[in-house]
Motif scaffolding. Structure first.
Motif, PDB file in Angstrom:
ATOM      1  N   CYS A   1       0.747  -1.367  -0.002  1.00 18.91           N
ATOM      2  CA  CYS A   1       0.031  -0.005  -0.092  1.00 18.91           C
ATOM      3  C   CYS A   1       0.701   1.165   0.060  1.00 18.91           C
ATOM      4  O   CYS A   1       2.027   1.210   0.527  1.00 18.91           O
ATOM      5  N   PRO A   2       0.655   2.265  -0.817  1.00 20.75           N
ATOM      6  CA  PRO A   2       1.487   3.515  -0.867  1.00 20.75           C
ATOM      7  C   PRO A   2       1.345   4.091   0.494  1.00 20.75           C
ATOM      8  O   PRO A   2       0.279   4.097   1.479  1.00 20.75           O
ATOM      9  N   THR A   3       2.389   4.754   0.938  1.00 16.79           N
ATOM     10  CA  THR A   3       2.417   5.215   2.379  1.00 16.79           C
ATOM     11  C   THR A   3       3.373   6.482   2.271  1.00 16.79           C
ATOM     12  O   THR A   3       4.179   6.570   1.396  1.00 16.79           O
ATOM     13  N   PRO A   4       3.058   7.710   3.229  1.00 14.95           N
ATOM     14  CA  PRO A   4       1.971   7.475   4.086  1.00 14.95           C
ATOM     15  C   PRO A   4       0.749   8.108   3.100  1.00 14.95           C
ATOM     16  O   PRO A   4       0.869   9.060   2.209  1.00 14.95           O
ATOM     17  N   LEU A   5      -0.194   7.651   3.609  1.00 12.73           N
ATOM     18  CA  LEU A   5      -1.626   8.064   3.171  1.00 12.73           C
ATOM     19  C   LEU A   5      -2.258   9.120   3.916  1.00 12.73           C
ATOM     20  O   LEU A   5      -2.974   8.854   4.745  1.00 12.73           O
TER      21      LEU A   5
END
Lengths: 300, 354
Positions: free
Chosen positions: B215-219
């Motif tokens: 998952c892309p971070t930070p969201l």
């Protein structure tokens, strides 16, 4: 946009193949198809023009189009493959039993004559070999003005890689002259596995050089105008047509088997085709439950 | 024109960044204007199961009713108008009709009846309408919009009579119809339900636990680490369960999770589908917001709402069409500090989302 149509299904001797071809077409989302009887007259012996088998005899049951609630509509079409104008007699009574008339010219002279004068609906473009002639702007524009459509078949491109090259080359050549107008894409399929869905064929149209909107029209609205052009041939410029008058419970059986959906208004649609056969305002519409002879008078 | 082959169909993406605490937050209007919602999909990171209040909100979407072969002149029936159209909001959409092939009908909560007709039907109906914005060369599709709450369309009025005669005698349009009413539900619709074959559809809820999800971070919405397109691609891949590993041995997908990325040990994806009312969708968003007021385990949640591919309208009364696809959807990335990122997407034959 209008419903999707495939105006070139080739019948083989086996009825079951034709039935499964129809089932596949309905499953893929085509709302109307045309059974194409091909006639190749040679000067050697006199041949008979094939008679279309009535739809009720060919198919036990018309399948419902996927995603809609209507059964598929089946039309009859005759294609004449010819190189000489003497092979084509437009007033032959055998032609009247077909909903669509197509001509596949193999010589430049016949192509010119077909575009400018012949009373046909579809002009087939060779896709299996090198074009025998080039498309000139004049006859192509003449055909477009009269409401004729040019047909490109895609099944030869599926069958063989050499014909695939010819199909694309010939299609690009055609589209340079006609600018994407009045082109239909149809299958020419003999087997169910050769059929492709309408959106896929619209994508194939992009390869030929059609724009996205034109490519989608090539499987829908342009086919519709070809079918309506065919109807005007039967109906004296689309303003007068006759229907057999039946009374009593048998009248449903009397209705023309090709008009399976509600009978549309030929008069107004004749004005659809660009500049072809200017019809007077639309006559009243009859549907199959009102047996009557209609004639053209004032509009609705 | 071989360059054209490299282009895909036009699509529009409108991104809005704001906070739920902001005074001029437009989220409520944007959600309420999207009348016809087919599916709501919620992605909750680091969650094994939905917290009870959220679960309750997911399971309390209103039912819709599918009427079979409804003649369209029944939508002008006086009892139906009194009980449903004039009171509250009625949402109606024709079922199993294709916007690029058939006649499609939508009844908007504002009382507008939108008929998307093909040329033959339009010419026979005899009611004034406009050609579709997405017609190619010749006009093959027309849109008739009628406001049933307007005084000219009151029963007995001239406009009303004209449309009624058109639908009853000139062109007997009949279609399967999905109907829903807020707040009355089935009760408000009983005028029609009593006369036609109908089934009730409760929205179906399904959930799936995803593990080891990159998952892309930070969201967060104020410092986006990736641009909206990449984020939506990733979110779409998660929803469609397409792997984002981009292994060299796999030829199916070259989608990747945007960098920098982290791996979530688990995430919950919950889906509700049916004819979903925007009021229920907004209630879900409010419930999500309330979840963070209590505890703060997760820092974000993603909500995607898909519209109907064959609806005549997308947001408000903007015309919607289908060229290669009928997408009209929005994705909401909601963060724990009540800020959000709203991405609204439409396709080639669509107007611009609000």
């Amino acid at each position: 946009m209008s419903v999707f149509m495939d105006l070139n299904l080739r019948p083989t001797a086996e009825r079951s193949t034709l039935q499964s071809l129809l089932d596949t077409a309905a499953h893929l989302g085509y709302s109307a198809v045309a059974i194409n009887y091909v006639f190749e007259p040679t000067s050697k012996k006199k041949q008979e023009i094939p008679k279309p088998t009535p739809t009720s005899e060919l198919f036990d049951k018309l399948p419902t189009v996927q995603g809609r609630s209507r059964p598929i509509r089946v039309l009859n079409r005759l294609t004449i493959v010819a190189s000489d104008a003497s092979h084509f007699r437009p007033s032959a009574p055998e032609f009247r039993s077909f909903d669509l008339l197509a001509i596949h010219p193999t010589s430049e002279k016949l192509f010119h004559a077909a575009c400018m004068t012949f009373d046909v609906d579809i002009i087939c473009v060779t896709v299996t070999e090198k074009l025998p002639f080039f498309f000139k702007r004049a006859p192509v524009s003449g055909a477009v003005e009269r409401g004729l459509v040019f047909e490109l078949c895609y099944v030869p491109a599926i069958r063989d890689s050499t014909t695939r090259r010819y199909t694309i080359a010939n299609a690009v050549c055609l589209l340079e002259s006609c600018k994407g107008r009045n082109v239909i894409l149809s299958s020419g399929a003999e087997k169910p596995l050769e059929l492709r869905g309408p959106y896929d064929i619209a994508n194939l149209g992009l390869l030929f050089g059609l724009s996205e909107g034109d490519a989608k029209e090539a499987v829908s609205s342009t086919c519709r105008s070809a079918v309506l052009h065919g109807e005007t041939r039967k109906t004296a410029s689309g303003t007068v047509y006759t229907k057999r008058l039946c009374t009593g419970p048998a009248h449903q059986a009397c209705t023309d088997s090709t008009h399976q959906q509600e009978v549309t208004d030929p008069g107004s649609e004749a004005a659809d085709e660009p500049a072809a056969k200017r019809a007077r305002p639309a006559p009243a519409v009859t549907d199959s439950t009102a047996p009557a002879v209609t004639d053209s008078t004032a509009g609705q | 024109n071989m360059e054209n082959l490299q282009q895909t169909s036009r699509n529009l993406l409108v991104c809005d960044q704001s906070s739920l605490r902001h005074r001029k937050c437009r989220l409520s209007q944007q959600v309420q204007q999207h009348h016809f919602n087919h599916q709501v999909s919620l992605l909750l990171p680091e969650c094994g199961s939905a917290p009870p209040p959220l679960d309750a909100a997911l399971r309390s979407f209103s039912s819709s009713y599918l009427l079979r072969k409804l003649p369209l002149h029944e939508l002008l029936d006086t009892h139906f108008l009194q009980d449903a159209v004039y009171q509250g909001s009625v949402y109606g959409l024709s079922y199993r009709s294709r916007i690029d092939e058939d006649t499609c009908v939508a009844l908007l909560p504002s009382g507008q009846l939108v008929l998307s007709l093909d040329k033959d039907v339009y010419e026979r109906l005899g009611v004034e309408g406009k050609p579709s914005r997405f017609n190619q060369r010749a006009n093959s599709r027309y849109v008739v919009t009628v406001n049933l709450t307007d005084s000219s369309m009151a029963p007995g009025g001239r406009g009303y009579q004209r449309l009624l005669t058109g639908l009853k005698s000139r062109v007997q349009l009949q279609t399967d119809f999905l109907l829903s009413h807020h707040p009355g539900g089935g009760e408000a619709l009983k005028a029609l339900l009593s006369r036609y074959d109908w089934t009730e559809h409760r929205p179906q809820v399904s959930s799936r636990l995803l593990t080891n999800l990159p998952c892309p971070t930070p969201l967060t919405s104020d410092l986006p680490s990736c641009d909206p397109h990449s984020f939506l691609e990733w979110l779409g891949a998660v929803e469609a369960e397409v792997s984002c590993d981009n292994e060299s041995t796999s030829f199916l997908s070259t989608l990747v999770c945007p960098e920098p990325r982290a791996v979530l040990s688990r995430a919950l994806r919950v889906r509700v589908s049916g004819l979903l009312l925007p009021q229920d969708v907004y209630r879900l968003i409010e419930e999500l917001r309330r979840c963070w007021d209590g505890r703060g385990t997760a820092s974000w949640a993603a909500l995607t709402v898909q519209g109907f591919a064959d609806s005549p309208v997308s947001w408000g009364s903007r015309e919607h069409g289908f060229l290669k696809g009928g997408e009209n959807f929005y994705s909401l990335l909601l963060c724990s500090d009540h800020s959000y990122w709203l991405c609204m997407g439409t396709g080639a034959h669509d107007g611009c989302p609000p």
